[in-house]
Design a protein around this motif. Sequence first.
Motif, PDB file in Angstrom:
ATOM      1  N   ASP A   1     -47.128 -11.625  -4.415  1.00  0.00           N
ATOM      2  CA  ASP A   1     -47.539 -12.060  -5.744  1.00  0.00           C
ATOM      3  C   ASP A   1     -46.999 -13.477  -5.883  1.00  0.00           C
ATOM      4  O   ASP A   1     -45.791 -13.673  -6.046  1.00  0.00           O
ATOM      5  CB  ASP A   1     -46.930 -11.124  -6.788  1.00  0.00           C
ATOM      6  N   GLY A   2     -47.867 -14.476  -5.744  1.00  0.00           N
ATOM      7  CA  GLY A   2     -47.438 -15.866  -5.786  1.00  0.00           C
ATOM      8  C   GLY A   2     -47.608 -16.478  -7.157  1.00  0.00           C
ATOM      9  O   GLY A   2     -48.655 -16.312  -7.781  1.00  0.00           O
ATOM     10  N   VAL A   3     -46.566 -17.171  -7.638  1.00  0.00           N
ATOM     11  CA  VAL A   3     -46.612 -17.844  -8.936  1.00  0.00           C
ATOM     12  C   VAL A   3     -46.024 -19.245  -8.793  1.00  0.00           C
ATOM     13  O   VAL A   3     -45.325 -19.532  -7.821  1.00  0.00           O
ATOM     14  CB  VAL A   3     -45.862 -17.040 -10.031  1.00  0.00           C
ATOM     15  N   GLY A   4     -46.311 -20.104  -9.790  1.00  0.00           N
ATOM     16  CA  GLY A   4     -45.912 -21.500  -9.664  1.00  0.00           C
ATOM     17  C   GLY A   4     -45.006 -22.053 -10.736  1.00  0.00           C
ATOM     18  O   GLY A   4     -44.738 -23.250 -10.750  1.00  0.00           O
ATOM     19  N   SER A   5     -44.510 -21.200 -11.636  1.00  0.00           N
ATOM     20  CA  SER A   5     -43.652 -21.723 -12.709  1.00  0.00           C
ATOM     21  C   SER A   5     -42.623 -20.682 -13.115  1.00  0.00           C
ATOM     22  O   SER A   5     -42.835 -19.473 -12.920  1.00  0.00           O
ATOM     23  CB  SER A   5     -44.498 -22.081 -13.931  1.00  0.00           C
ATOM     24  N   PRO A   6     -41.521 -21.132 -13.720  1.00  0.00           N
ATOM     25  CA  PRO A   6     -40.512 -20.175 -14.191  1.00  0.00           C
ATOM     26  C   PRO A   6     -41.077 -19.157 -15.191  1.00  0.00           C
ATOM     27  O   PRO A   6     -40.729 -17.975 -15.134  1.00  0.00           O
ATOM     28  CB  PRO A   6     -39.452 -21.073 -14.842  1.00  0.00           C
ATOM     29  N   GLY A   7     -41.949 -19.604 -16.081  1.00  0.00           N
ATOM     30  CA  GLY A   7     -42.556 -18.675 -17.044  1.00  0.00           C
ATOM     31  C   GLY A   7     -43.354 -17.587 -16.364  1.00  0.00           C
ATOM     32  O   GLY A   7     -43.305 -16.415 -16.759  1.00  0.00           O
ATOM     33  N   ALA A   8     -44.098 -17.963 -15.325  1.00  0.00           N
ATOM     34  CA  ALA A   8     -44.877 -16.975 -14.584  1.00  0.00           C
ATOM     35  C   ALA A   8     -43.969 -16.012 -13.830  1.00  0.00           C
ATOM     36  O   ALA A   8     -44.291 -14.830 -13.685  1.00  0.00           O
ATOM     37  CB  ALA A   8     -45.831 -17.675 -13.620  1.00  0.00           C
ATOM     38  N   VAL A   9     -42.828 -16.499 -13.363  1.00  0.00           N
ATOM     39  CA  VAL A   9     -41.857 -15.622 -12.689  1.00  0.00           C
ATOM     40  C   VAL A   9     -41.366 -14.562 -13.667  1.00  0.00           C
ATOM     41  O   VAL A   9     -41.361 -13.367 -13.356  1.00  0.00           O
ATOM     42  CB  VAL A   9     -40.655 -16.424 -12.142  1.00  0.00           C
ATOM     43  N   LEU A  10     -40.955 -14.989 -14.849  1.00  0.00           N
ATOM     44  CA  LEU A  10     -40.419 -14.050 -15.833  1.00  0.00           C
ATOM     45  C   LEU A  10     -41.466 -13.023 -16.249  1.00  0.00           C
ATOM     46  O   LEU A  10     -41.150 -11.833 -16.391  1.00  0.00           O
ATOM     47  CB  LEU A  10     -39.868 -14.805 -17.040  1.00  0.00           C
ATOM     48  N   ALA A  11     -42.715 -13.460 -16.423  1.00  0.00           N
ATOM     49  CA  ALA A  11     -43.784 -12.523 -16.767  1.00  0.00           C
ATOM     50  C   ALA A  11     -43.986 -11.504 -15.643  1.00  0.00           C
ATOM     51  O   ALA A  11     -44.163 -10.306 -15.897  1.00  0.00           O
ATOM     52  CB  ALA A  11     -45.082 -13.283 -17.042  1.00  0.00           C
ATOM     53  N   ALA A  12     -43.937 -11.950 -14.405  1.00  0.00           N
ATOM     54  CA  ALA A  12     -44.112 -11.050 -13.261  1.00  0.00           C
ATOM     55  C   ALA A  12     -42.945 -10.068 -13.158  1.00  0.00           C
ATOM     56  O   ALA A  12     -43.143  -8.886 -12.860  1.00  0.00           O
ATOM     57  CB  ALA A  12     -44.252 -11.851 -11.969  1.00  0.00           C
ATOM     58  N   VAL A  13     -41.739 -10.538 -13.423  1.00  0.00           N
ATOM     59  CA  VAL A  13     -40.573  -9.652 -13.375  1.00  0.00           C
ATOM     60  C   VAL A  13     -40.671  -8.606 -14.475  1.00  0.00           C
ATOM     61  O   VAL A  13     -40.352  -7.435 -14.255  1.00  0.00           O
ATOM     62  CB  VAL A  13     -39.256 -10.456 -13.479  1.00  0.00           C
ATOM     63  N   GLU A  14     -41.128  -9.002 -15.651  1.00  0.00           N
ATOM     64  CA  GLU A  14     -41.295  -8.046 -16.750  1.00  0.00           C
ATOM     65  C   GLU A  14     -42.311  -6.965 -16.405  1.00  0.00           C
ATOM     66  O   GLU A  14     -42.156  -5.818 -16.799  1.00  0.00           O
ATOM     67  CB  GLU A  14     -41.699  -8.768 -18.034  1.00  0.00           C
ATOM     68  N   ARG A  15     -43.352  -7.338 -15.650  1.00  0.00           N
ATOM     69  CA  ARG A  15     -44.350  -6.352 -15.216  1.00  0.00           C
ATOM     70  C   ARG A  15     -43.774  -5.399 -14.179  1.00  0.00           C
ATOM     71  O   ARG A  15     -44.246  -4.286 -14.012  1.00  0.00           O
ATOM     72  CB  ARG A  15     -45.580  -7.044 -14.634  1.00  0.00           C
TER      73      ARG A  15
END
Length: 155
Positions: free
Chosen positions: A26-40
């Motif tokens: 699951d590739g993401v490009g920003s800290p906000g996207a990281v946090l959203a992915a971790v929450e999922r």
Amino acid sequence: VLVADDQADVVEAVRLLLKLEGYEVDGVGSPGAVLAAVERGAHDVALIDLNYARDTTSGAEGLDLLTHIRRLDESLPVVVMTAWGTVDLAVEAMRRGAGDFVQKPWENARLLAVLRTQVELGRALRRTRRLEAENALLRPRGTSPLVARSAAMQP
């Protein structure tokens, strides 16, 4: 595997490497996207860059991100990576809860070994916590684990 880097080519390189080993990325490009992915949820390990803003080399963004990830999910193993690594930065990352530190450009064999180890450690930690929670439900209320174990050994 959650892979976070502001450079899409880095994410794609890691994705190709891990795909050959059977991992889903699951590739993401920003800290906000990281946090959203971790929450999922649903990740066995996170590999995060320490720098996201252009021309930034301090690692502060990634260290702050690491702190936020730990608050969201303390059992998720996090490996940090950067092209601007120093001993002080590595120590601070480990102090904040990183499982390991990878210097860019990485050596494929080392990166794979680090991620495999962190996945195994994370799974073991989650399994232990699940068993502890199950044991707590089975134990009579107000009984400590030591007392419960001692009582179980009585004839």
